[in-house]
Design a protein around this motif. Structure first.
Motif, mmCIF file in Angstrom:
data_model
loop_
_atom_site.group_PDB
_atom_site.id
_atom_site.type_symbol
_atom_site.label_atom_id
_atom_site.label_comp_id
_atom_site.label_asym_id
_atom_site.label_seq_id
_atom_site.Cartn_x
_atom_site.Cartn_y
_atom_site.Cartn_z
ATOM 1 N N PRO A 118 0.822 -1.207 0.000
ATOM 2 C CA PRO A 118 0.000 0.000 0.000
ATOM 3 C C PRO A 118 0.857 1.258 0.000
ATOM 4 N N GLN A 119 0.281 2.343 -0.451
ATOM 5 C CA GLN A 119 0.958 3.633 -0.417
ATOM 6 C C GLN A 119 0.438 4.531 0.693
ATOM 7 N N SER A 120 -0.849 4.377 0.999
ATOM 8 C CA SER A 120 -1.448 5.217 2.036
ATOM 9 C C SER A 120 -2.738 4.563 2.512
ATOM 10 N N GLY A 121 -3.277 5.086 3.615
ATOM 11 C CA GLY A 121 -4.525 4.551 4.141
ATOM 12 C C GLY A 121 -4.815 5.121 5.511
ATOM 13 N N ALA A 122 -5.780 4.510 6.195
ATOM 14 C CA ALA A 122 -6.191 4.955 7.521
ATOM 15 C C ALA A 122 -6.025 3.814 8.518
ATOM 16 N N VAL A 123 -5.706 4.167 9.757
ATOM 17 C CA VAL A 123 -5.513 3.166 10.806
ATOM 18 C C VAL A 123 -6.846 2.511 11.145
ATOM 19 N N THR A 156 -6.882 0.868 2.933
ATOM 20 C CA THR A 156 -6.617 1.780 1.839
ATOM 21 C C THR A 156 -7.909 2.460 1.404
ATOM 22 N N GLU A 157 -7.791 3.400 0.466
ATOM 23 C CA GLU A 157 -8.975 4.094 -0.032
ATOM 24 C C GLU A 157 -9.942 3.136 -0.692
ATOM 25 N N SER A 158 -9.420 2.028 -1.263
ATOM 26 C CA SER A 158 -10.282 1.021 -1.890
ATOM 27 C C SER A 158 -10.772 -0.029 -0.894
ATOM 28 N N SER A 205 1.040 7.318 5.598
ATOM 29 C CA SER A 205 1.721 6.955 4.360
ATOM 30 C C SER A 205 2.552 5.707 4.643
ATOM 31 N N VAL A 206 2.770 4.904 3.614
ATOM 32 C CA VAL A 206 3.402 3.602 3.825
ATOM 33 C C VAL A 206 4.514 3.393 2.803
ATOM 34 N N GLN A 207 5.627 2.839 3.281
ATOM 35 C CA GLN A 207 6.735 2.455 2.402
ATOM 36 C C GLN A 207 7.033 0.973 2.618
ATOM 37 N N GLN A 208 7.640 0.362 1.559
ATOM 38 C CA GLN A 208 7.958 -1.065 1.622
ATOM 39 C C GLN A 208 9.462 -1.293 1.674
ATOM 40 N N ASP A 209 9.847 -2.319 2.426
ATOM 41 C CA ASP A 209 11.210 -2.832 2.434
ATOM 42 C C ASP A 209 11.084 -4.343 2.386
ATOM 43 N N THR A 243 6.310 -0.104 6.424
ATOM 44 C CA THR A 243 6.510 0.841 7.534
ATOM 45 C C THR A 243 5.650 2.055 7.277
ATOM 46 N N PHE A 244 5.000 2.573 8.324
ATOM 47 C CA PHE A 244 4.090 3.712 8.127
ATOM 48 C C PHE A 244 4.550 4.925 8.898
ATOM 49 N N HIS A 245 4.111 6.102 8.380
ATOM 50 C CA HIS A 245 4.293 7.402 9.030
ATOM 51 C C HIS A 245 2.933 8.078 9.047
ATOM 52 N N PHE A 246 2.662 8.824 10.100
ATOM 53 C CA PHE A 246 1.431 9.613 10.120
ATOM 54 C C PHE A 246 1.595 10.844 9.227
#
Length: 502
Positions: free
Chosen positions: A433-438, A459-461, A489-493, A498-501
């Motif tokens: 995912p790239q972004s979403g809500a907790v 996610t939005e979907s 926002s979310v990044q992948q490794d 890993t997410f950031h607010f």
């Protein structure tokens, strides 16, 4: 052995030891000794000899429930067979159960069904845990020996199905408290509670459980505790996984055994078992759920709903007809979820929700806790003739549920338990995912304080994703106000998000 026989519970037994190694090796219990003591008590309760037993089932102990787990005191490689030897029984069938706290009620359901089918006349269901002895022996350097075996053949049902997904493991969700904390915070979010408010609600729920445990001679931790103590972090009640403190969690450092004895009504008549001893299984229900990350609902339990509904329907009863409950209480959310499905308010309903004191205070005897729940229910029903009671046994993280509706009132007919219900609906998972809500969250604590945060997000979907907290996000998760609904926002490794607010 007559087909169509009415099964009936005729004997119950429990055992407990406070041995912790501090006084030396004398009197050290083992899983076998605790189960044998409880089984002998059940036989005495029924007033029959072990020679009458046709089948023995033994609930899987902790050391045999984890792949490649060590056996620091030696391995009893045939607990059902060695139990038969200790009792002087000659059963034709021996079973070692699979993993899960649903096992005691599920085995009671199964043995009742098999007695009804004419396979057995008399079945013993037993189990135990001696984690307190094991931990204490290692702490104090005391040598104890549990190694044993039997030549008797038995059915080993193994570990059962996988209950943790690869993605859950990759994101650090590997312990029961972490899974249940995700449920607990989902409930808090639904109710609009802050962290402190949820801790207060959990503690109000559990304080009456401590009263029951304080007066139970088989409780491992028989002490009444106040709401304030339960709700407040302290050295004796430390943070573990938000919002849980130590005494919101099942305590596994126990030496406890439990057993129940079921037989056909014809056999009970032939052996002269008094009618006052007899407790009937009026309804049974079982259900299993998917990995937690695949479940559409996290503020309750689909499996509980199905198992409870099936048991009540089979009994022809409603939740309002139950005079007492023993609801699985490994964590507060398990009780909140079951009372929600029963349609009762756990804060205002005056019926007992536990007859033992619950897993944090009576003791969380591994897979075998609900054996004590059934035994305690049978004793309560004998004292309240004609009343009905419901036992809910839970395995995994509300993954496997088994329910029994019991009463001293004779059943008009017995209906075997239905095949375990399984869900058909799953959420869509987004691995990148790239972004979403907790959606829900927890913070896992180590010796030096908050160590890791994890969320389930949407996610939005409306796909679900798992993500670990960045150092900055971890601090936000520790704030008093719930982060549920906040954007990230979310990044992948690799396979880890890993997410950031934002």
């Amino acid at each position: 052995m007559a087909k169509g026989s009415m099964p009936v519970l005729v004997g119950v037994g429990q055992s407990m030891s406070q041995w912790d190694g501090s006084t030396g090796a004398d009197g050290a219990p083992s899983p076998l000794s605790l189960a044998a003591d409880a089984s002998k008590a059940a036989l005495k309760d029924a007033g029959i000899s072990a020679s009458e037993i046709d089948a023995i089932t033994f609930v899987r102990i902790f050391e045999d429930s984890v792949p490649n787990a060590p056996h620091p005191h030696g391995h009893n490689t045939n607990l059902p067979g060695t139990l038969a030897r200790e009792l002087g029984a000659r059963p034709s069938k021996l079973i070692y159960s699979d993993v899960g706290g649903q096992s005691p009620q599920a085995l009671a359901n199964e043995m009742a069904s098999r007695i009804h089918a004419g396979e057995f006349d008399v079945a013993l269901v037993a189990g135990s845990e001696a984690n307190r002895a094991s931990k204490g022996a290692r702490k104090h350097g005391v040598m104890i020996d549990w190694a044993d075996d039997s030549p008797l053949e038995y059915e080993d049902r193994g570990l059962g199905g996988q209950m943790i997904s690869r993605s859950e493991i990759k994101h650090g969700i590997v312990a029961p408290a972490y899974f249940y904390a995700l449920f607990e915070n989902a409930i808090a979010g639904r109710e609009g509670r802050t962290r402190s408010e949820q801790r207060q609600a959990m503690s109000r729920l559990f304080q009456p459980f401590t009263k029951v445990a304080a007066s139970n001679p088989y409780a491992q931790f028989p002490q009444e505790r106040s709401v304030d103590f339960l709700a407040t972090p302290s050295p004796k009640n430390y943070e573990f996984a938000d919002p849980f403190l130590k005494w919101h969690i099942a305590q596994d450092a126990v030496n406890q055994g439990g057993a129940i004895l079921l037989m056909s009504e014809e056999k009970a008549d032939a052996l002269g078992v008094p009618t006052s001893q007899r407790v009937y299984l009026h309804g049974a229900g079982e259900a299993g759920d998917d990995f937690i990350s695949e479940r559409p609902r996290l503020d309750g339990s689909w499996a509980m709903k199905q198992a409870i509904g099936r048991a009540l329907d089979q009994a022809g009863k409603s939740a309002g007809d139950m005079a007492a409950f023993d609801l699985y209480s490994c964590f507060p959310c398990a009780v909140f979820s079951s009372t929600q499905e029963l349609g009762i308010d756990p804060f205002t309903d005056d019926r007992p929700l536990t007859l033992t004191g619950g897993l944090p205070f009576f003791g969380g005897a591994g897979n075998n806790y609900s054996m004590h729940g059934i035994a305690s229910m049978a004793e309560w029903l004998r004292d309240n003739s004609g009343a009905f009671g419901l036992v809910l046994a839970n395995g995994g993280w509300m993954t496997k549920e088994a329910v029994g509706v019991w009463s001293t009132a004779r059943s008009e007919a017995f209906t075997p338990v239905e095949k375990m219900a399984k869900p058909t609906d799953k959420v869509v998972l987004d691995a990148a995912p790239q972004s979403g809500a907790v959606e829900t969250y927890t913070v896992i604590h180590g010796r030096n304080g908050p160590a890791q945060g994890v969320i389930f997000g949407r996610t939005e979907s409306d796909a679900r994703f798992l993500a670990k907290a960045s150092p900055e996000a971890l601090q936000v998760l520790r704030e008093e106000e719930s982060p549920i609904g906040r954007q990230v926002s979310v990044q992948q490794d690799g396979e880890v998000n890993t997410f950031h607010f934002v």
